[in-house]
Design a protein around this motif. Structure first.
Motif, PDB file in Angstrom:
ATOM      1  N   HIS A   1      42.173  28.189  -6.108  1.00 52.97           N
ATOM      2  CA  HIS A   1      42.000  27.435  -4.859  1.00 52.97           C
ATOM      3  C   HIS A   1      43.067  26.343  -4.748  1.00 52.97           C
ATOM      4  O   HIS A   1      43.705  26.192  -3.701  1.00 52.97           O
TER       5      HIS A   1
ATOM      6  N   ASP B   1      41.833  24.238   3.220  1.00 51.13           N
ATOM      7  CA  ASP B   1      40.515  24.687   2.770  1.00 51.13           C
ATOM      8  C   ASP B   1      39.949  25.725   3.740  1.00 51.13           C
ATOM      9  O   ASP B   1      39.358  26.719   3.328  1.00 51.13           O
TER      10      ASP B   1
ATOM     11  N   ASP C   1      38.801  29.498   2.917  1.00 55.11           N
ATOM     12  CA  ASP C   1      37.442  29.950   3.221  1.00 55.11           C
ATOM     13  C   ASP C   1      37.476  31.263   3.994  1.00 55.11           C
ATOM     14  O   ASP C   1      36.702  32.178   3.721  1.00 55.11           O
TER      15      ASP C   1
END
Length: 144
Positions: free
Chosen positions: A122, A132, A136
């Protein structure tokens, strides 16, 4: 807990919580398994480990509970022109925070290796300029 059976020792009876050395080994294993094309783009990026993020970092991010931050990317992503270091510029750095990761591990069905790998990948995503929300969406698409 009372029991009429004789006690038996589990494999966990003599174990301690994984230390930073174990986390370093898990992170190294993840990096070793990344495709060469991805790893080559990581250049001078550093991976650092700590029990928790520093208070100044948590305050800057508006995070009250230090257990809410499992990892952190510091630096300029590749989309921000960070492909090459200029004089005086620190290399990009990824932080993995042991205690929040252990807390997450204790509350979820994933293995510790899976969690460390997920957090590291990540944060590498941020190095590549992904937000982010981008990550996702990628994860949601991969789960389908």
């Amino acid at each position: 807990m009372g029991s009429s059976r004789p006690g038996r020792r589990t494999e966990w009876a003599d174990r301690f919580a994984p230390d930073l050395e174990v986390f370093e080994a898990l992170a190294s294993e993840t990096l070793a398994n990344l495709p060469h094309e991805i790893l080559a783009q990581c250049g001078h990026m550093q991976v650092s480990l700590a029990d928790y993020a520093e208070d100044a970092v948590l305050n800057a991010l508006g995070i009250e509970d230090p257990h809410d931050l499992l990892g952190l990317f510091e630096g300029a992503g590749l989309t921000e022109g960070a492909a090459e270091l200029v004089t005086g510029q620190m290399p990009n750095r990824i932080w993995l925070f042991r205690r929040p990761i252990l807390d997450y591990w204790a509350s979820n069905p994933e293995t510790l290796g899976e969690i460390v790998s997920h957090v590291l990948v990540h944060e590498i995503g941020h190095h590549f300029g992904l937000s982010d929300a981008d990550m996702d969406r990628i994860e949601a698409a991969a789960e389908v």
